[in-house]
Design a protein around this motif. Structure first.
Motif, short mmCIF file in Angstrom:
data_model
loop_
_atom_site.label_atom_id
_atom_site.label_comp_id
_atom_site.label_asym_id
_atom_site.label_seq_id
_atom_site.Cartn_x
_atom_site.Cartn_y
_atom_site.Cartn_z
N UNK A 1 0.84 -1.21 0.00
CA UNK A 1 0.00 0.00 0.00
C UNK A 1 0.88 1.26 0.00
N UNK A 2 1.87 1.27 0.88
CA UNK A 2 2.75 2.45 0.97
C UNK A 2 3.50 2.65 -0.35
N UNK A 3 4.09 1.56 -0.85
CA UNK A 3 4.93 1.68 -2.06
C UNK A 3 4.09 2.11 -3.27
N UNK A 4 2.96 1.44 -3.49
CA UNK A 4 2.19 1.74 -4.71
C UNK A 4 1.54 3.12 -4.62
N UNK A 5 1.06 3.49 -3.41
CA UNK A 5 0.48 4.83 -3.26
C UNK A 5 1.52 5.92 -3.49
N UNK A 6 2.78 5.62 -3.19
CA UNK A 6 3.80 6.65 -3.42
C UNK A 6 4.41 6.55 -4.80
N UNK A 7 3.92 5.65 -5.63
CA UNK A 7 4.33 5.67 -7.04
C UNK A 7 5.34 4.62 -7.44
N UNK A 8 5.60 3.63 -6.56
CA UNK A 8 6.55 2.57 -6.94
C UNK A 8 5.79 1.27 -7.24
N UNK A 9 6.26 0.53 -8.22
CA UNK A 9 5.78 -0.84 -8.40
C UNK A 9 6.43 -1.69 -7.33
N UNK A 10 5.75 -2.74 -6.91
CA UNK A 10 6.36 -3.62 -5.92
C UNK A 10 6.20 -5.07 -6.33
N UNK A 11 7.26 -5.85 -6.15
CA UNK A 11 7.18 -7.29 -6.42
C UNK A 11 7.57 -8.05 -5.16
N UNK A 12 6.73 -9.02 -4.80
CA UNK A 12 7.11 -9.97 -3.74
C UNK A 12 7.57 -11.23 -4.45
N UNK A 13 8.75 -11.72 -4.11
CA UNK A 13 9.23 -12.93 -4.77
C UNK A 13 10.01 -13.79 -3.78
N UNK A 14 10.24 -15.03 -4.17
CA UNK A 14 10.95 -15.96 -3.30
C UNK A 14 12.46 -15.72 -3.39
N UNK A 15 13.06 -15.43 -2.23
CA UNK A 15 14.49 -15.11 -2.19
C UNK A 15 15.37 -16.35 -2.12
N UNK A 16 14.78 -17.52 -2.26
CA UNK A 16 15.56 -18.76 -2.22
C UNK A 16 16.70 -18.70 -3.26
N UNK A 17 16.33 -18.21 -4.45
CA UNK A 17 17.35 -18.01 -5.49
C UNK A 17 17.39 -16.51 -5.79
N UNK A 18 18.49 -15.86 -5.39
CA UNK A 18 18.52 -14.40 -5.51
C UNK A 18 18.62 -13.92 -6.97
N UNK A 19 18.94 -14.85 -7.89
CA UNK A 19 18.96 -14.45 -9.30
C UNK A 19 17.55 -14.10 -9.79
N UNK A 20 16.57 -14.35 -8.95
CA UNK A 20 15.20 -13.97 -9.29
C UNK A 20 15.11 -12.44 -9.47
N UNK A 21 16.03 -11.71 -8.84
CA UNK A 21 16.05 -10.24 -9.01
C UNK A 21 16.26 -9.92 -10.50
N UNK A 22 17.20 -10.65 -11.13
CA UNK A 22 17.44 -10.42 -12.57
C UNK A 22 16.20 -10.75 -13.38
N UNK A 23 15.55 -11.86 -13.01
CA UNK A 23 14.34 -12.25 -13.76
C UNK A 23 13.28 -11.17 -13.65
N UNK A 24 13.11 -10.64 -12.45
CA UNK A 24 12.10 -9.58 -12.25
C UNK A 24 12.44 -8.37 -13.11
#
Ligand code: GLU
Length: 283
Positions: A230-253
């Motif tokens: 709510x805070x992030x999107x209301x202030x104008x940022x997109x937000x992604x929740x993802x599984x940090x098991x594999x941190x390369x998921x950041x690249x995928x996002x």
């Protein structure tokens, strides 16, 4: 859906939050060094692409607890604070060492709710972030657990990372968690729970889905992630929740792949961060 995940490629200022359960080995509570090593490489590479990168890292209490040999998660405030004092220093030592391999400079920013509420402190923090980002430094943020009291604590880094994203006008927030994203129910308890990959508007029904499901290591559950969204999107940022098991998921996002749950930015001109912090109970 008019929104394309590929738009995420163009994000310029990214806050990434990693939780204690993603940074430590479940069996022992010790730091997962190979995961931290990969995380540091991915973050440095985002910097190398010219993006501003801010890491919100939990782990002070968990690492401190393991370092001083406590088997159980401490309940007593003074013990938690003592653990945080030990753990935060250790955590930064490891980050410093790993970032040094890539010639990337990190910095430490510790905040309490007071930093946000007090106008002078907040402006100072904002200016510090701006200067660090201009210098190409990666700020590593955590709550100042050693001195925070009930009145001035954020309590969880999901909320803290969203407030940081709002403060520095980030256009992207990534929450790395031990769950793949948002489900219609807790998938650990209900096998029928359905995964939601995209959220346009956070309504009451959706908030209800974020029932708490906290882990034994960190503090945040799904409820704190919905608050963060709510805070992030209301202030104008997109937000992604993802599984940090594999941190390369950041690249995928960041490449626009359909992983995790994306909450679309929905800037609300009536959303005033300071009013929100002053009046809201976070959970
Ligand atoms: N600030 C806490 C720590 O570093 C973590 C809070 C959280 O788990 O969200 O231990």
């Amino acid at each position: 859906m008019t929104y394309s995940r590929l738009d995420l490629k163009n994000k310029k200022r990214i806050v990434i939050k990693i939780g204690s359960s993603s940074l430590t080995h479940a069996e022992t509570g010790s730091l997962n060094l190979s995961k931290m090593e990969k995380l540091v490489r991915v973050l440095t590479d985002l910097r190398n692409q010219g993006k501003d990168v801010i890491l919100v890292s939990s782990g002070a209490i968990a690492v401190g607890r393991e370092t001083v040999g406590l088997k159980e998660k401490p309940q007593d405030k003074s013990i938690k604070q003592a653990c945080a004092a030990v753990g935060q220093a250790r955590l930064m030592m490891v980050y410093q060492k790993l970032f040094a391999e890539y010639n990337q400079v990190p910095a430490q920013i510790l905040m309490t709710k007071y930093t946000m509420i007090n106008d002078i402190s907040r402006e100072n923090a904002q200016n510090t972030f701006e200067e660090l980002l201009k210098m190409g430094v990666i700020p590593i943020v955590n709550e100042n657990d050693t001195v925070s009291t009930d009145e001035i604590e954020f309590g969880d880094n999901d909320t803290l990372s969203a407030l940081v994203a709002a403060l520095i006008k980030a256009d992207m927030l990534i929450l790395l968690s031990d769950i793949d994203g948002l489900y219609t129910d807790d998938p650990r308890k209900n096998p029928e729970a359905v995964f939601i990959d995209y959220v346009d508007i956070i309504d009451d029904k959706l908030s209800e889905m974020g029932k708490d499901s906290s882990t034994s290591v960190g503090t945040g559950g799904m409820a704190t992630k919905i608050t963060a969204a709510k805070i992030a999107t209301n202030s104008g940022a997109d937000m992604v929740i993802a599984n940090g098991e594999n941190v390369y998921i950041i690249n995928e996002i960041m490449e626009g792949n359909n992983v995790g749950t994306l909450f679309k930015a929905n800037r609300d001109k009536d959303f005033i961060l300071m009013d929100y912090i002053r009046t809201k109970q976070y959970s």
